[in-house]
Design a protein around this motif. Sequence first.
Motif, PDB file in Angstrom:
ATOM      1  N   GLY A 237       0.812  -1.198   0.000  1.00 20.47           N
ATOM      2  CA  GLY A 237       0.000   0.000   0.000  1.00 20.47           C
ATOM      3  C   GLY A 237       0.850   1.256   0.000  1.00 20.47           C
ATOM      4  N   PRO A 238       0.227   2.427  -0.246  1.00 21.30           N
ATOM      5  CA  PRO A 238       0.985   3.667  -0.357  1.00 21.30           C
ATOM      6  C   PRO A 238       1.558   4.093   0.995  1.00 21.30           C
ATOM      7  N   ASP A 239       2.798   4.534   0.945  1.00 21.57           N
ATOM      8  CA  ASP A 239       3.521   4.829   2.172  1.00 21.57           C
ATOM      9  C   ASP A 239       4.508   5.962   1.897  1.00 21.57           C
ATOM     10  N   THR A 240       4.644   6.896   2.842  1.00 25.87           N
ATOM     11  CA  THR A 240       5.431   8.103   2.550  1.00 25.87           C
ATOM     12  C   THR A 240       6.902   7.798   2.321  1.00 25.87           C
ATOM     13  N   VAL A 241       7.470   6.878   3.085  1.00 27.64           N
ATOM     14  CA  VAL A 241       8.909   6.585   2.921  1.00 27.64           C
ATOM     15  C   VAL A 241       9.167   6.020   1.537  1.00 27.64           C
ATOM     16  N   THR A 242       8.277   5.148   1.075  1.00 23.95           N
ATOM     17  CA  THR A 242       8.460   4.561  -0.247  1.00 23.95           C
ATOM     18  C   THR A 242       8.329   5.633  -1.316  1.00 23.95           C
ATOM     19  N   MET A 243       7.361   6.522  -1.144  1.00 24.53           N
ATOM     20  CA  MET A 243       7.189   7.572  -2.144  1.00 24.53           C
ATOM     21  C   MET A 243       8.428   8.438  -2.226  1.00 24.53           C
ATOM     22  N   GLU A 244       9.042   8.700  -1.093  1.00 21.73           N
ATOM     23  CA  GLU A 244      10.223   9.555  -1.111  1.00 21.73           C
ATOM     24  C   GLU A 244      11.398   8.883  -1.807  1.00 21.73           C
ATOM     25  N   THR A 245      11.357   7.559  -1.924  1.00 21.57           N
ATOM     26  CA  THR A 245      12.450   6.862  -2.599  1.00 21.57           C
ATOM     27  C   THR A 245      12.534   7.245  -4.065  1.00 21.57           C
ATOM     28  N   TYR A 246      11.432   7.718  -4.651  1.00 23.84           N
ATOM     29  CA  TYR A 246      11.456   8.093  -6.056  1.00 23.84           C
ATOM     30  C   TYR A 246      12.062   9.464  -6.290  1.00 23.84           C
ATOM     31  N   LYS A 247      12.483  10.127  -5.212  1.00 25.51           N
ATOM     32  CA  LYS A 247      12.960  11.519  -5.353  1.00 25.51           C
ATOM     33  C   LYS A 247      14.052  11.713  -6.406  1.00 25.51           C
ATOM     34  N   PRO A 248      15.002  10.781  -6.586  1.00 24.80           N
ATOM     35  CA  PRO A 248      16.014  11.018  -7.640  1.00 24.80           C
ATOM     36  C   PRO A 248      15.396  11.323  -8.998  1.00 24.80           C
ATOM     37  N   ALA A 249      14.186  10.824  -9.248  1.00 24.70           N
ATOM     38  CA  ALA A 249      13.562  11.097 -10.539  1.00 24.70           C
ATOM     39  C   ALA A 249      13.198  12.565 -10.684  1.00 24.70           C
ATOM     40  N   LEU A 250      13.112  13.282  -9.561  1.00 23.19           N
ATOM     41  CA  LEU A 250      12.756  14.696  -9.626  1.00 23.19           C
ATOM     42  C   LEU A 250      13.773  15.498 -10.415  1.00 23.19           C
TER      43      LEU A 250
END
Lengths: 283, 245
Positions: A237-250
């Motif tokens: 399920g959606p989780d903030t820590v996991t979402m932050e892992t995509y930050k390099p794509a920013l």
Amino acid sequence: MATFFGEVLSVYSRAVEEDDDELDDENEEDEQIRREIEEKREVYIEWYPDVTQSVSSGNCTLQCSDLIIAVGPNASGFLSAYVLNTESWDAVGHVSLWNEKSRCTSRQPPLPGEPACRFYRHRDNPSVLMCQSTCYVAEDQLFQWADKVFGSLLNRGLNVMVLSDSPVAEYKTPDNLYGSAVPFLRSLKSSAFKDQALCPALEQPNILTGLPAAVLSHCQVHRIPAVLYQCYTDVIGPDTVTMETYKPALTSLSKLVKLEPCPSADALRRFAKVSEAQSNLYT
Amino acid sequence: MSYDRAITVFSPDGHLFQVEYAQEAVKKGSTAVGVRGKKIVVLGVEKKSIAKLQDDRTVRKICALDDNVFLAFAGLTADARVVVNRARVECQSHRLTVEDPVTVEYITRFISSIKQRYTQSNGRRPFGISSLIVGFDFDGTPHLYQTEPSGTYHAWKANAIGRSAKTVREFLEKHYKEEDMESDTEVIKLAIRALLEVVQSGGKNIELAIMKQDESMKILDQEEIKKYVTAIENEKEEAEKKKKT
């Protein structure tokens, strides 16, 4: 055939062709059922009226220089929190399809929060398209999905980025992966992608499946530069820590569109699943 | 994925994966810390947030095993219930057989043996809990033991289990002073300070149980914990003022 427990199995040889007459015996009814199933499982791309109007050619093909696809709740949540939070994105279409797990058949735009495949276009830079896919696309529909979506886009000069979630239990490695490393990113790219990926490449024998694989395969076959970032996480399920892992794509995304500065923790939490206060499994 | 990840048999490189995964399950439970003083033993736990309609008396991380022993666990709630029940029965059985209360080491060894058996049995998974067992023997010696899903147990002067155990343990290593352990108040304060490092929103999420020599276990109520927290905060402020001057 030899078996572990000593019973005798009669096995059919695949070298000898069994009667193919069965197929010819198919009557009209069977054909009709087959056709109905195919129709039911067809994938439709619904572009909204303001988009179709703006495209001059007969069949709707959108000018697109960059397509970003997010597959899974965390990837979609990341895009919602970090990119789509500015007011400069318009919803331009969605995919309607039916399978046993996904019934997004409505021709109407899906309600927010429902699992669906939505397309967004940036107002200031209309050649940047974003797709958030949170519904399940069945194996037999994957080819159609990729074919129809890319068929709606002018492929010249197209760059594709895919963000996808995966459970870390599917990550095969000889090392122990206890706690510290997870969640993490791995990348895969098509041969036409010449830039450097932002994280280590996915190691063998790991593979991609599902919609991300269909998209990347399509890009490889059609020589479209594409890079995929797979996030392995141990949370369902959606989780903030996991979402932050995509930050390099920013870093890549910020070159395409203007991004807001980092969202607050509260904003992130809106997209994450409410934590299991009621879960009594662990104390 | 090979078969040795699904049941508890050795992998080719000597791992018991199921036991190691059970230790991961322990990390999903909230933090518990234990400190052994000279005349007092203290267990502090981070209270997890419970649903509005749930009776919080039934969500206990600290359980008494007998009048002289109690434990705190971290990990799977149901596994803890089973282990605690068996330990309680054993404590009474021991009393009836030898007419003495159990020693802390005895009951720890008993719990650990149960846990170890489940790492060697066919078809059963290990218990997904670690526990901190504290108490006094009948000769008045205080003890603190920690057990793990593997069935090992060790005695500690102070330790932590659960979610942020590593952080808390490092804090304890830094701030544990042998001479402080003579004072009951200092022992309690050490446990609270260690928990405050990792607990969200301060004292109201802490539950503390203490046992003094020759007394039964006492769970501190919120006012008492608040008093200690205030004292700790004052000490911190003074230490910072001193640093500046």
